[in-house]
Write a protein that holds these residues in place. Structure first.
Motif, short mmCIF file in Angstrom:
data_model
loop_
_atom_site.label_atom_id
_atom_site.label_comp_id
_atom_site.label_asym_id
_atom_site.label_seq_id
_atom_site.Cartn_x
_atom_site.Cartn_y
_atom_site.Cartn_z
N GLU A 40 0.83 -1.21 0.00
CA GLU A 40 0.00 0.00 0.00
C GLU A 40 0.87 1.26 0.00
O GLU A 40 1.99 1.27 0.52
CB GLU A 40 -0.90 0.02 1.24
CG GLU A 40 -2.01 -1.00 1.22
CD GLU A 40 -2.86 -0.92 2.47
OE1 GLU A 40 -4.00 -1.40 2.42
OE2 GLU A 40 -2.37 -0.37 3.50
N VAL A 41 0.29 2.30 -0.56
CA VAL A 41 0.94 3.62 -0.59
C VAL A 41 -0.12 4.67 -0.25
O VAL A 41 -1.24 4.62 -0.79
CB VAL A 41 1.56 3.92 -1.96
CG1 VAL A 41 2.08 5.35 -2.01
CG2 VAL A 41 2.69 2.95 -2.27
N ASN A 91 3.39 0.92 2.99
CA ASN A 91 3.09 -0.17 3.91
C ASN A 91 3.31 -1.51 3.21
O ASN A 91 2.59 -1.86 2.27
CB ASN A 91 1.64 -0.07 4.40
CG ASN A 91 1.25 -1.22 5.29
OD1 ASN A 91 2.09 -1.83 5.95
ND2 ASN A 91 -0.05 -1.53 5.33
N PHE A 92 4.34 -2.25 3.65
CA PHE A 92 4.62 -3.58 3.10
C PHE A 92 3.95 -4.69 3.93
O PHE A 92 4.02 -5.86 3.55
CB PHE A 92 6.13 -3.83 3.04
CG PHE A 92 6.83 -2.96 2.03
CD1 PHE A 92 6.54 -3.05 0.68
CD2 PHE A 92 7.78 -2.03 2.45
CE1 PHE A 92 7.20 -2.24 -0.24
CE2 PHE A 92 8.43 -1.23 1.53
CZ PHE A 92 8.14 -1.33 0.19
N GLY A 93 3.33 -4.33 5.05
CA GLY A 93 2.68 -5.32 5.90
C GLY A 93 1.25 -5.57 5.48
O GLY A 93 0.82 -5.24 4.37
N PRO A 94 0.45 -6.18 6.38
CA PRO A 94 -0.96 -6.46 6.07
C PRO A 94 -1.68 -5.17 5.67
O PRO A 94 -1.40 -4.09 6.21
CB PRO A 94 -1.49 -7.03 7.38
CG PRO A 94 -0.28 -7.59 8.05
CD PRO A 94 0.85 -6.69 7.69
N PRO A 95 -2.60 -5.24 4.70
CA PRO A 95 -3.27 -4.02 4.22
C PRO A 95 -4.09 -3.35 5.32
O PRO A 95 -4.74 -4.01 6.13
CB PRO A 95 -4.15 -4.54 3.09
CG PRO A 95 -4.28 -5.99 3.30
CD PRO A 95 -3.04 -6.44 4.00
N SER A 96 -4.03 -2.03 5.36
CA SER A 96 -4.78 -1.26 6.34
C SER A 96 -6.23 -1.06 5.93
O SER A 96 -7.08 -0.78 6.77
CB SER A 96 -4.11 0.11 6.56
OG SER A 96 -4.06 0.82 5.33
N VAL A 126 3.63 -7.96 0.83
CA VAL A 126 5.02 -8.18 0.42
C VAL A 126 5.86 -8.66 1.60
O VAL A 126 6.77 -9.47 1.44
CB VAL A 126 5.60 -6.89 -0.19
CG1 VAL A 126 7.09 -7.04 -0.45
CG2 VAL A 126 4.88 -6.53 -1.47
N ALA A 127 5.56 -8.17 2.81
CA ALA A 127 6.33 -8.59 3.98
C ALA A 127 6.09 -10.05 4.32
O ALA A 127 6.86 -10.63 5.11
CB ALA A 127 5.97 -7.71 5.17
N GLU A 128 5.05 -10.67 3.75
CA GLU A 128 4.75 -12.08 4.03
C GLU A 128 5.23 -13.01 2.93
O GLU A 128 4.87 -14.18 2.91
CB GLU A 128 3.23 -12.24 4.21
CG GLU A 128 2.67 -11.44 5.38
CD GLU A 128 1.16 -11.48 5.46
OE1 GLU A 128 0.65 -11.96 6.48
OE2 GLU A 128 0.51 -11.05 4.47
#
Length: 918
Positions: free
Chosen positions: A87-88, A214-219, A229-231
């Motif tokens: 996400e951006v 945000n490379f983690g779970p989507p907000s 991407v972090a997963e």
């Protein structure tokens, strides 16, 4: 405000027409993530991007022209299969001040966001090459350098998610999609073929925008569940290579000879080492071009490869304010740099200043010496580039010739068509004229026949009346007359029949077409094949390419090349490498030879004429003026009549005085007057010689034209006349030029104060002439094309060139009275005149007489505030008699007294109040 009904209906129709969502919920991953701390490494960001908060927030630099440059950042993890997203969010949109602006063109907007994927090692600016795909904030999708409108816009406070689907089992395999605030705004877009099978790294580019990535779970939840991407597990991803193993980053300073493969080596180095960031003005210009800002291609006097003049028409870019920001930021960002400063890397003082900027312990400074004979692979690339340049030039010339020939062919075709049309028009006009003339002739003939028929009818009528009145006459007369009448009728009838014969009708027959032979174009002219060039032996022997733009300007190179040096470890470098030379000695020897040659081929920009030259020049100018005055005095000298009992004047002097020609060889004045060689008249007794007077020589002195020029002792007196008596305008010009160049050639060695500067190179002769004499040396004014031709054709008796094209004065400094230059000029004049007399007109001199502009009027200090009305009210006599007389008289004796007297002259300047201040 309520949404318009039409817009609402259109939105609803669009939602209804949208295809069904094919993406399915992802299964929870049990694999360990490859890298849960996915971030942006400093080395994978452009210099105007500042990562913060652990690389989750990207901030741009917006000062000193950096607001015009696009920034970019690439993540340190790539995806090679599976389906993942990141996400951006646009946190802040900047509106930096741009100062006083001039007109400039930009192909991108002021605020810009691009989100997508790219391959490792490509440009950090998304879209520069073909190895990336992205969506931008204007709703466009760019892939393979093709831009299409496929999505909706997004702006500040919007959260956009970009999904990469590399799952072969998915219906949307090998696609990218865009979501805004959890809603799909772009249908799956196909990836280019050349990206398939390659790891793709998350990538963002932006300008005047602060982004949160945000490379983690989507907000923001999506219509389906998806891994971030972090997963990415180890099987689906790949890590970017570590910047360094020991934590050290190299800062390379190339030390290379200008115009000897400097930037060709740099381009080759960057191709092989894409991790290095170039720090140079050239890199800033390329960055601005990639950011959509165009500049003019016109070169200026200060334009060079080392310090180019871009002319963006943007003050903060034209003055390289961005350079100041980059110089301040670069040392704070650990990464590999290559500092490309051609001049500064060669000068020790400037090199040390550059070295101080990278004093941090994580930098390793390296001096890369690149000079001498390059390796074989570099030569091969140079020859390949030379061949490409020659082929492009030959192709352009071929296209131009082909176009010219085609235009000539079309021109000839149009000319033939015009000529044929003109000829047809002339033939048609001629045919119509002939038809009109024929009709007019037929009408005239018909009228004449009608008149003759009427006349005959009248005569017949009269004859019939006469016949009836004479019936009583004898039968014989009637019969005879009847026969005559019958014969007359028969003749008239025959004549009428002849006249009434139908004329042959002339039918208009079409003119036969004149077939002009059309010369067919030669196939070898129109169908000339494109030439294929090959390298000459000279090209193959070349080590470097000669470019249109030099590495350094002439004035920069001329003022600093003597300071060039090769660095050593005492200067503080961690390492010194020799790329083309195996040893330090070879590099030093090569540089020393370059400096020695440069002292001949490069000019001294700050050279100032010394005292020796100034004194000699003043002496020559006075001498030249005296010579011209003596020639005028000789020309104005009245002829002297011969005196009795005076020895006979030499023939040459007599001819010179009388303005006539000198007597021919073997002929004496005495012989012309009927005297003997002893001066006696025939029949007269010889006179006794006067014992008080010395005996005169029987052989008279030779004329000036017969005197050996180089044997003359006094050029101002050769048997009573100056040697330069016959000098014309061209001779005086050449004499002055001989003296000037002679003085300059001898003064240069004194003023340069360097024994290795042996003289003035031919290509700088005009430059130094301007330095010494404050005027231009234009060869065309002397009917020559170059300075070399001028010296070799007109001044070869005084000056010459050596093997290195260095000007050499043949006579050194022994010309104390400049008499030798006068002799050389007279000898050249005689030789030239002899050729002209023999019929050779090519040696005639045709110089352009340059008229000097009048000097500006001198300003009078103090007074002079009045006008001229009072002075010019006086009559002419008052001005002439009073002012001039008093002025001249006063300045001849007393000065002020005479001048005041002149001002009072006869109502002239006496009433002029303005002259009181004067």
């Amino acid at each position: 405000m309520a949404e318009p009904e039409a817009k609402r209906q259109k939105t609803e129709e669009t939602k209804e027409e949208a295809p069904p969502e094919l993406e399915k919920d992802a299964k929870p991953s049990s694999s360990k993530p490859l890298r849960p701390d996915v971030t942006f490494e400093t080395s994978e960001c452009t210099l105007n991007v500042i990562p913060s908060l652990g690389g989750r927030v990207l901030m741009p630099l917006t000062d000193g022209g950096m607001q015009y440059l696009i920034g970019g950042a690439r993540a340190n993890l790539g995806i090679k299969k599976g389906r993942y997203l990141f996400e951006v969010k646009v946190v802040e949109a900047h509106n930096p001040s741009e100062g006083a602006q001039r007109s400039f063109r930009s192909t991108v907007s002021r605020n810009l966001v691009r989100v997508g994927f790219s391959t490792q090692g490509t440009s950090l600016l998304l879209g520069e090459g073909g190895d990336s795909v992205y969506f931008d904030n204007d709703g466009f999708y760019v892939a393979d350098q093709k831009r299409e409108s496929t999505s909706q816009r997004f702006s500040r406070d919007n959260v956009v998610a970009i999904l990469l689907n590399l799952d072969a089992a998915s219906p949307n395999a090998n696609t990218v999609s865009l979501f805004r605030d959890g809603v799909r705004v772009a249908q799956p877009q196909k990836l280019p073929e050349k990206l398939l099978g390659k790891p793709l790294f998350p990538h963002v580019s932006f300008k005047n925008i602060t982004l949160h990535v945000n490379f983690g779970p989507p907000s923001v939840p999506l219509p389906f569940t998806c891994l971030s991407v972090a997963e990415v597990p180890t099987a689906d991803g790949v890590e970017a290579p570590a910047p360094t193993k020991d934590g050290k980053y190299e800062v390379i300073f190339p030390v290379a000879v200008p115009d000897e493969g400097t930037f060709d080596w740099l381009d080759d180095f960057l191709d092989k080492n894409p991790k290095y960031v170039e720090l140079s003005d050239r890199a800033i210009i390329k960055w601005a071009e990639k950011s959509g800002i165009s500049h003019t291609e016109q070169s200026t006097w200060k334009h060079c490869n080392d310090k180019p003049d871009p002319q963006f028409r943007v003050p903060l870019l034209d003055d390289f304010s961005a350079r100041r920001v980059i110089q301040a930021v670069a040392p704070t960002q650990p990464r590999h740099y290559i500092v490309m400063e051609v001049k500064s890397n060669l000068v020790k003082e400037e090199r040390s200043q550059l070295l101080k900027r990278f004093s941090e312990n994580y930098f390793k400074t390296v001096a890369e010496v690149v000079m001498g004979e390059p390796p074989a692979d570099f030569k091969e690339k140079v020859h390949k580039a030379l061949l490409t340049e020659k082929q492009e030039k030959a192709t352009q010339d071929w296209k131009r010739r082909k176009m010219e020939k085609e235009q000539e062919r079309l021109q000839r075709k149009r000319q033939r068509e015009l000529e044929e049309a003109k000829k047809r028009a002339e033939e048609e006009a001629k045919r119509k004229l002939e038809e009109l003339e024929r009709q007019a002739a037929e009408a005239a003939a018909e009228a004449e026949r009608a008149a003759q028929a009427a006349e005959k009818a009248e005569e017949e009528k009269k004859e019939g009346e006469k016949t009836e009145g004479e019936k009583g006459e004898g039968e014989s007369q009637a019969e005879t007359k009847g026969n005559d009448v019958q014969e007359a009728k028969t003749e008239v009838k025959e004549e009428k029949e002849v006249k009434d014969e139908p004329k042959t009708e002339v039918k208009d027959e079409p003119m036969p077409e004149v077939k002009q032979e059309v010369k067919e174009e030669e196939p070898e002219e129109l169908d000339e094949p494109c030439p294929q060039v090959v390298l000459t032996e000279e090209d193959k022997a070349a080590w470097f390419r000669k470019k249109a733009t030099p590495d350094l300007t002439s004035w920069t190179l001329g003022s600093c090349f003597a300071k060039f040096s090769i660095p050593d470890k005492d200067e503080g470098f961690s390492e010194i490498r020799y790329g083309w030379s195996a040893k330090n000695e070879k590099a030093n020897e090569y540089l020393a030879n370059y400096i020695r040659k440069s002292k001949i081929s490069n000019r001294i920009e700050d050279l100032m004429p010394g005292d020796w030259f100034k004194s000699k020049l003043a002496e020559w100018q006075k001498t030249l003026e005296d010579l011209k005055n003596k020639q005028k005095e000789f020309q104005l000298r009245p002829p002297q009549p011969p005196q009795e009992n005076v020895p006979v004047m030499p023939e040459a002097q007599a001819a010179q005085v009388e303005g006539g020609e000198a007597p021919q060889d073997g002929q004496t004045q005495a012989g012309q007057e009927g005297q003997t060689q002893e001066g006696q008249t025939e029949g007269e007794a010889p006179k006794e010689p006067n014992s008080e007077e010395p005996l005169k020589a029987d052989i008279k002195p030779p004329s000036p034209a017969e005197v050996d020029v180089m044997a003359v002792d006094d050029v101002c007196n050769v048997n009573g006349s100056p040697l330069f008596a016959q000098f014309a305008f061209e001779d005086w010009v050449l004499l002055n030029l001989r003296a000037e160049l002679h003085l300059m050639a001898n003064a240069f060695a004194k003023d340069a104060a360097d024994p290795e500067r042996v003289g003035i190179h031919d290509q700088h002769l005009a430059f130094y002439y301007q330095k010494y004499f404050k005027k231009q040396l234009v060869p065309k004014h002397f009917s020559t094309e170059t300075t070399a031709e001028l010296v070799e054709k007109l001044l070869k008796d005084t000056l010459s060139y050596d093997s290195d094209l260095v000007l050499v004065a043949k006579h050194g400094e022994e010309l104390s009275d400049f008499g030798l230059l006068v002799k050389l000029t007279e000898a050249a004049r005689r030789e030239r005149q002899a050729k002209i007399d023999s019929g050779d007109e090519t040696v005639k001199l045709r110089f352009e007489q340059q008229t000097m502009p009048p000097p500006p009027p001198q300003q009078v200090l103090g007074g002079y505030k009045g006008d001229f009305k009072g002075g010019y009210k006086g009559d002419k006599g008052g001005y002439d008699k009073g002012y001039n007389k008093g002025f001249n008289k006063g300045f001849g004796k007393d000065g002020k007294k005479g001048f005041d007297k002149g001002k009072k002259g006869d109502k002239g300047f006496g009433k002029n109040k303005g002259f009181k201040g004067y």
